[in-house]
Design a protein around this motif. Structure first.
Motif, PDB file in Angstrom:
ATOM      1  N   GLY A   1      89.486  -5.014  40.302  1.00  0.00           N
ATOM      2  CA  GLY A   1      88.140  -5.361  40.765  1.00  0.00           C
ATOM      3  C   GLY A   1      87.838  -6.377  41.684  1.00  0.00           C
ATOM      4  O   GLY A   1      87.392  -6.830  42.805  1.00  0.00           O
ATOM      5  N   LEU A   2      88.523  -7.631  40.935  1.00  0.00           N
ATOM      6  CA  LEU A   2      88.534  -8.888  41.637  1.00  0.00           C
ATOM      7  C   LEU A   2      89.410  -8.776  42.907  1.00  0.00           C
ATOM      8  O   LEU A   2      88.826  -9.428  43.916  1.00  0.00           O
ATOM      9  N   GLY A   3      90.394  -8.106  42.914  1.00  0.00           N
ATOM     10  CA  GLY A   3      91.143  -7.804  44.179  1.00  0.00           C
ATOM     11  C   GLY A   3      90.194  -7.037  45.332  1.00  0.00           C
ATOM     12  O   GLY A   3      90.106  -7.374  46.437  1.00  0.00           O
ATOM     13  N   VAL A   4      89.611  -6.096  44.762  1.00  0.00           N
ATOM     14  CA  VAL A   4      88.536  -5.232  45.684  1.00  0.00           C
ATOM     15  C   VAL A   4      87.396  -6.248  46.085  1.00  0.00           C
ATOM     16  O   VAL A   4      87.230  -6.080  47.447  1.00  0.00           O
ATOM     17  N   GLY A   5      87.173  -6.894  45.341  1.00  0.00           N
ATOM     18  CA  GLY A   5      85.896  -8.049  45.659  1.00  0.00           C
ATOM     19  C   GLY A   5      86.390  -9.036  46.678  1.00  0.00           C
ATOM     20  O   GLY A   5      85.767  -9.180  47.756  1.00  0.00           O
ATOM     21  N   CYS A   6      87.439  -9.332  46.538  1.00  0.00           N
ATOM     22  CA  CYS A   6      88.009 -10.383  47.666  1.00  0.00           C
ATOM     23  C   CYS A   6      88.228  -9.858  48.961  1.00  0.00           C
ATOM     24  O   CYS A   6      87.932 -10.315  50.053  1.00  0.00           O
ATOM     25  N   VAL A   7      88.528  -8.616  49.178  1.00  0.00           N
ATOM     26  CA  VAL A   7      88.965  -7.639  50.228  1.00  0.00           C
ATOM     27  C   VAL A   7      87.478  -7.640  50.818  1.00  0.00           C
ATOM     28  O   VAL A   7      87.259  -7.553  52.125  1.00  0.00           O
ATOM     29  N   LEU A   8      86.340  -6.991  50.197  1.00  0.00           N
ATOM     30  CA  LEU A   8      85.089  -6.824  50.433  1.00  0.00           C
ATOM     31  C   LEU A   8      84.544  -8.285  51.047  1.00  0.00           C
ATOM     32  O   LEU A   8      83.799  -8.459  52.069  1.00  0.00           O
ATOM     33  N   GLY A   9      84.830  -9.323  50.382  1.00  0.00           N
ATOM     34  CA  GLY A   9      84.284 -10.666  50.954  1.00  0.00           C
ATOM     35  C   GLY A   9      85.009 -11.157  52.224  1.00  0.00           C
ATOM     36  O   GLY A   9      84.248 -11.633  53.054  1.00  0.00           O
ATOM     37  N   ILE A  10      86.167 -10.767  52.418  1.00  0.00           N
ATOM     38  CA  ILE A  10      86.725 -11.059  53.886  1.00  0.00           C
ATOM     39  C   ILE A  10      86.166 -10.077  54.786  1.00  0.00           C
ATOM     40  O   ILE A  10      85.822 -10.655  55.962  1.00  0.00           O
ATOM     41  N   LEU A  11      85.782  -8.820  54.473  1.00  0.00           N
ATOM     42  CA  LEU A  11      85.259  -8.032  55.431  1.00  0.00           C
ATOM     43  C   LEU A  11      83.703  -8.568  55.626  1.00  0.00           C
ATOM     44  O   LEU A  11      83.304  -8.614  56.842  1.00  0.00           O
ATOM     45  N   GLY A  12      83.144  -9.132  54.572  1.00  0.00           N
ATOM     46  CA  GLY A  12      81.755  -9.602  54.750  1.00  0.00           C
ATOM     47  C   GLY A  12      81.510 -10.654  55.699  1.00  0.00           C
ATOM     48  O   GLY A  12      80.744 -10.908  56.566  1.00  0.00           O
ATOM     49  N   LEU A  13      82.572 -11.622  55.568  1.00  0.00           N
ATOM     50  CA  LEU A  13      82.978 -12.748  56.426  1.00  0.00           C
ATOM     51  C   LEU A  13      83.112 -12.260  57.868  1.00  0.00           C
ATOM     52  O   LEU A  13      82.140 -12.858  58.783  1.00  0.00           O
ATOM     53  N   VAL A  14      83.774 -11.308  58.337  1.00  0.00           N
ATOM     54  CA  VAL A  14      84.021 -10.808  59.579  1.00  0.00           C
ATOM     55  C   VAL A  14      82.642 -10.228  60.072  1.00  0.00           C
ATOM     56  O   VAL A  14      82.451 -10.458  61.102  1.00  0.00           O
ATOM     57  N   LEU A  15      81.864  -9.531  59.208  1.00  0.00           N
ATOM     58  CA  LEU A  15      80.882  -8.737  59.598  1.00  0.00           C
ATOM     59  C   LEU A  15      79.499  -9.653  59.465  1.00  0.00           C
ATOM     60  O   LEU A  15      78.584  -9.289  60.208  1.00  0.00           O
ATOM     61  N   THR A  16      79.494 -10.808  59.099  1.00  0.00           N
ATOM     62  CA  THR A  16      78.358 -11.744  59.087  1.00  0.00           C
ATOM     63  C   THR A  16      78.140 -12.302  60.605  1.00  0.00           C
ATOM     64  O   THR A  16      79.003 -12.436  61.402  1.00  0.00           O
ATOM     65  N   ARG A  17      76.799 -12.344  60.875  1.00  0.00           N
ATOM     66  CA  ARG A  17      76.369 -12.807  62.246  1.00  0.00           C
ATOM     67  C   ARG A  17      76.293 -14.408  61.961  1.00  0.00           C
ATOM     68  O   ARG A  17      75.400 -14.833  61.040  1.00  0.00           O
ATOM     69  N   TRP A  18      76.892 -15.242  62.688  1.00  0.00           N
ATOM     70  CA  TRP A  18      76.888 -16.610  62.857  1.00  0.00           C
ATOM     71  C   TRP A  18      76.203 -17.202  63.750  1.00  0.00           C
ATOM     72  O   TRP A  18      76.369 -16.680  65.039  1.00  0.00           O
ATOM     73  N   GLU A  19      75.300 -17.885  63.617  1.00  0.00           N
ATOM     74  CA  GLU A  19      74.392 -18.348  64.681  1.00  0.00           C
ATOM     75  C   GLU A  19      74.420 -19.950  64.601  1.00  0.00           C
ATOM     76  O   GLU A  19      73.584 -20.592  64.018  1.00  0.00           O
ATOM     77  N   PRO A  20      75.202 -20.751  65.481  1.00  0.00           N
ATOM     78  CA  PRO A  20      75.113 -22.115  65.733  1.00  0.00           C
ATOM     79  C   PRO A  20      73.774 -22.563  66.385  1.00  0.00           C
ATOM     80  O   PRO A  20      73.676 -21.919  67.565  1.00  0.00           O
ATOM     81  N   ARG A  21      72.914 -23.195  65.821  1.00  0.00           N
ATOM     82  CA  ARG A  21      71.680 -23.835  66.634  1.00  0.00           C
ATOM     83  C   ARG A  21      71.564 -25.531  66.228  1.00  0.00           C
ATOM     84  O   ARG A  21      71.406 -25.842  65.237  1.00  0.00           O
ATOM     85  N   GLY A  22      71.972 -25.976  67.726  1.00  0.00           N
ATOM     86  CA  GLY A  22      72.100 -27.415  67.513  1.00  0.00           C
ATOM     87  C   GLY A  22      73.344 -27.960  66.512  1.00  0.00           C
ATOM     88  O   GLY A  22      74.250 -27.567  66.746  1.00  0.00           O
ATOM     89  N   GLU A  23      72.773 -28.844  65.447  1.00  0.00           N
ATOM     90  CA  GLU A  23      73.745 -29.225  64.600  1.00  0.00           C
ATOM     91  C   GLU A  23      73.877 -28.091  63.280  1.00  0.00           C
ATOM     92  O   GLU A  23      74.347 -28.424  62.256  1.00  0.00           O
ATOM     93  N   ALA A  24      72.786 -26.907  63.424  1.00  0.00           N
ATOM     94  CA  ALA A  24      72.867 -26.175  62.182  1.00  0.00           C
ATOM     95  C   ALA A  24      73.621 -25.152  62.570  1.00  0.00           C
ATOM     96  O   ALA A  24      73.913 -24.490  63.408  1.00  0.00           O
TER      97      ALA A  24
END
Length: 180
Positions: free
Chosen positions: A78-101
């Motif tokens: 389960g921990l291994g599956v969760g780690c893979v999902l975490g990597i997938l989550g990071l890839v699919l996350t929308r990152w928005e740099p706004r100024g310094e934030a």
């Protein structure tokens, strides 16, 4: 008399937590999919808490495997599956740099999937525990029959997902600070 009141209070709190479970799961989904600023101290605090939780979880799974066959193996899977999902989550996350934030919005479908894993496991645990209590006269214990190993696996998926996800959030913040 005070002991009776304490027992009534404990039963009431248990029933209240069961009744509020759907609301907490819906709220968890709403919070999990909200756009929010990435803050270094929040990521660091979450990472420390998740590392401690994961270590305690794995120790508990190891001890539990004394009574429940395959508990530790299911927890690791389960921990291994969760780690893979975490990597997938990071890839699919929308990152928005706004100024310094740096702002991020987690993927709705992945947060929904993790929330549904927890929901399904809780519902299955209730149902299976009820069935196991009814079959208590069989040769296996109700703890084994209730699917403890599967519950550990579901919990490990959630831990693995958030452990990797918050590691990625922290890493993105550090990388962004180096560039600025």
């Amino acid at each position: 008399m005070p002991i009776l009141l304490l027992a009534v209070f404990i039963v009431f709190m248990i029933l209240l937590s069961i009744a509020l479970l759907p609301l907490t799961l819906i709220q968890r989904y709403r919070v999990g999919t909200a756009r929010r600023p990435a803050r270094g101290w929040v990521a660091a605090l979450n990472l420390v808490a998740l590392f401690l939780s994961t270590a305690l979880f794995l120790i508990t799974a190891l001890v539990t495997s004394t009574w429940v066959p395959d508990a530790f193996r299911y927890a690791l899977m389960g921990l291994g599956v969760g780690c893979v999902l975490g990597i997938l989550g990071l890839v699919l996350t929308r990152w928005e740099p706004r100024g310094e934030a740096l702002y991020y919005t987690p993927n709705r479908w992945l947060v929904l999937a993790v929330t549904l894993v927890v929901t399904a496991r809780v519902l299955y645990g209730f149902w299976r525990s009820w069935q196991a209590w009814r079959a208590a006269f069989e040769h296996t214990t109700w703890v084994v029959q209730s699917g403890v190993a599967g519950s550990l696996a579901a919990g490990a998926v959630v831990l693995g997902y958030y452990l990797v996800y918050w590691t990625g959030v922290r890493r993105m913040l550090l990388r962004r600070r180096r560039r600025v």
